[in-house]
Design an enzyme around this catalytic site. Structure first.
Site, mmCIF file in Angstrom:
data_model
loop_
_atom_site.group_PDB
_atom_site.id
_atom_site.type_symbol
_atom_site.label_atom_id
_atom_site.label_comp_id
_atom_site.label_asym_id
_atom_site.label_seq_id
_atom_site.Cartn_x
_atom_site.Cartn_y
_atom_site.Cartn_z
ATOM 1 N N CYS A 123 31.525 0.047 -19.417
ATOM 2 C CA CYS A 123 31.978 -1.177 -18.748
ATOM 3 C C CYS A 123 32.625 -2.054 -19.822
ATOM 4 O O CYS A 123 31.957 -2.473 -20.762
ATOM 5 C CB CYS A 123 30.763 -1.872 -18.127
ATOM 6 N N CYS A 134 32.956 -18.231 -11.364
ATOM 7 C CA CYS A 134 32.063 -17.946 -10.236
ATOM 8 C C CYS A 134 30.693 -18.582 -10.495
ATOM 9 O O CYS A 134 30.223 -18.638 -11.634
ATOM 10 C CB CYS A 134 31.934 -16.443 -10.028
ATOM 11 N N CYS A 137 27.882 -16.514 -12.476
ATOM 12 C CA CYS A 137 28.310 -15.628 -13.564
ATOM 13 C C CYS A 137 28.279 -16.328 -14.915
ATOM 14 O O CYS A 137 28.886 -17.387 -15.084
ATOM 15 C CB CYS A 137 29.718 -15.116 -13.259
ATOM 16 N N SER A 212 37.900 -4.204 -11.351
ATOM 17 C CA SER A 212 37.211 -5.098 -10.424
ATOM 18 C C SER A 212 37.856 -6.476 -10.504
ATOM 19 O O SER A 212 38.068 -7.006 -11.591
ATOM 20 C CB SER A 212 35.736 -5.174 -10.822
ATOM 21 N N LEU A 236 33.695 -9.684 -3.364
ATOM 22 C CA LEU A 236 33.833 -10.498 -2.147
ATOM 23 C C LEU A 236 32.741 -11.568 -2.073
ATOM 24 O O LEU A 236 33.037 -12.747 -1.974
ATOM 25 C CB LEU A 236 33.787 -9.563 -0.927
ATOM 26 N N CYS A 355 27.021 -9.323 -16.644
ATOM 27 C CA CYS A 355 28.263 -9.950 -17.043
ATOM 28 C C CYS A 355 28.093 -11.199 -17.928
ATOM 29 O O CYS A 355 27.578 -12.217 -17.483
ATOM 30 C CB CYS A 355 28.963 -10.337 -15.742
#
Ligand code: SAH
Ligand code: SF4
Length: 378
Positions: A123, A134, A137, A212, A236, A355
């Site tokens: 990743c 977001c 995040c 992504s 989403l 993340c």
């Protein structure tokens, strides 16, 4: 009236340092051109690609097939990489390994290697920080520091492939799901994919690469036109605009109807299935009516839903993971409506591999180190 922009960009914390072009920044054609301009044979480029991406060399002096003078010249003029691996952390089960890098201008970048029975996936990050912001995040909390270059993205893969090799494995998949929004660093991300796809080098099939995105509509259309058949994942996270705009602020610019229309165009054009990522957050987007609305939204679309129970992060202490019962019920509602859905727990939670978390930790550690060294000088 214009819609307020949801993007945030903060100033870099350190003065920009000139970043040299590296071998990992160059396509085979660019490398060939460069070598020919310096009076070398064009076939040297293929040899270099072989050593850099099949042998995974990180030092020109290991490339003994090349004349010593050329190795010396390259070492002085074209660094292989500018990323410095500063730390690796292994999860308790040994299946997930996180790599932390320092860039030439002192930023931190994180990469995660995940070993599954049938595949070995890396990743990668494509930005330091992220402008999308977001609500759940850790990366988004810092805003965007800077884009990574194609070479910095490629280097993460090479380091991870070396680590996989040490574990007796071969890297089989790449997901661009680390720090950053790939569609806000489109050119560098696509160039990195082109370099890693080249059969003269790493030779990874495009279908083994997943991008992504939080949903930048124009780039979904652009990706559909690309020659590489990469996979697309859409983050989403909510079935209606009011909620999605809170969780994923870019929704104010590209609301769900536009996003889904772009997804339908993408599927019609490419015939490829889209994955939808849906981070489940307790009492926020995890109720039955959310699942029902999501099923209605995705009805008839060639897709798969990945339900990701939230990885709690200190960046959003008020958000929690739903109970296992609630998660199972959410998945069951989607299944009942014929929407394929899988619950995927993030790997490496014990090593903060979600993340942006490791980088946040490294920054905190760096801040502490800076404070204590200031103390010492005081
Ligand atoms: N910017 C891109 C890719 C990087 S984020 C995107 O948003 O799609 C990769 C995935 O990690 C996204 O689906 C994102 O929603 C998810 N993610 C971010 N923070 C998370 C957290 N705290 N818990 C679970 N998933 C998270
Ligand atoms: Fe950026 Fe993705 Fe994090 Fe949102 S989830 S802030 S788009 S990295």
């Amino acid at each position: 009236m214009t819609t307020p922009t949801p993007l945030r960009t903060i100033r870099p914390r350190r003065p920009r340092q000139q970043r040299p072009t590296t071998l990992h920044d160059l396509t085979l054609a660019e490398l060939e051109q460069r070598l020919v301009a310096q009076g070398h044979q064009p076939y040297r480029a293929r040899q270099l690609f072989h050593w850099a991406y099949q042998q995974l060399a990180l030092d020109y002096h290991a490339m003994t097939v090349l004349p010593k003078a050329l190795r010396q010249q390259l070492a002085e003029t074209l660094p292989l990489t500018t990323l410095q691996l500063t730390r690796t952390v292994t999860s308790d089960d040994g299946e997930t390994e996180k790599l932390l890098f320092r860039t030439v201008d002192g930023e931190h970048v994180e990469t995660v290697l995940m070993c599954y029975p049938d595949r070995t996936t890396v990743c990668v990050s494509c930005q330091v920080g992220c402008a999308v912001g977001c609500a759940f995040c850790a990366t988004g909390m810092t805003g965007l520091i800077r884009n990574l270059s194609a070479g910095e993205i490629v280097s993460q893969v090479v380091y991870a492939a070396r680590l996989a090799r040490e574990r007796g494995r071969t890297l089989t998949n790449i997901v661009v799901m680390g720090m950053g929004e790939p569609f806000q660093n489109y050119d560098a991300t696509m160039k990195a994919i082109a370099i890693l796809h080249d059969p003269a080098g790493f030779g990874l099939g495009a279908r083994r690469i997943t991008l992504s995105t939080s949903g930048l509509v124009p780039f979904i259309d652009r990706l559909a036109e690309e020659p590489y058949q990469v996979k697309l994942a859409i983050s989403l996270h909510a079935p209606d605009d009011a909620l999605r705009s809170q969780l994923v602020p870019i929704n104010r610019r590209y609301p769900i109807a536009e996003l889904l229309a772009a997804c339908r165009r993408y599927v019609a054009k490419t015939g490829r299935r889209i994955s939808f990522e849906y981070v489940l957050i307790r009492d926020v987007n995890d109720q039955d009516h959310h699942a029902e609305a999501l099923a209605r939204l995705l009805h008839g679309l060639l897709c798969h839903v990945n339900l990701i129970p939230l990885n709690p992060t200190p960046a959003a202490p008020h958000l929690a993971r739903p109970t296992p019962d609630r998660i199972a019920r959410f998945a069951a509602i989607l299944h009942r409506h014929g929407i394929p859905a899988t619950v995927r727990y993030s790997r490496g939670v014990d090593i903060a591999a979600a993340c942006g978390q490791l980088r946040a930790q490294a920054d905190a550690e760096a801040a502490i180190a800076a404070t204590s060294s200031t103390d010492q000088h005081a």
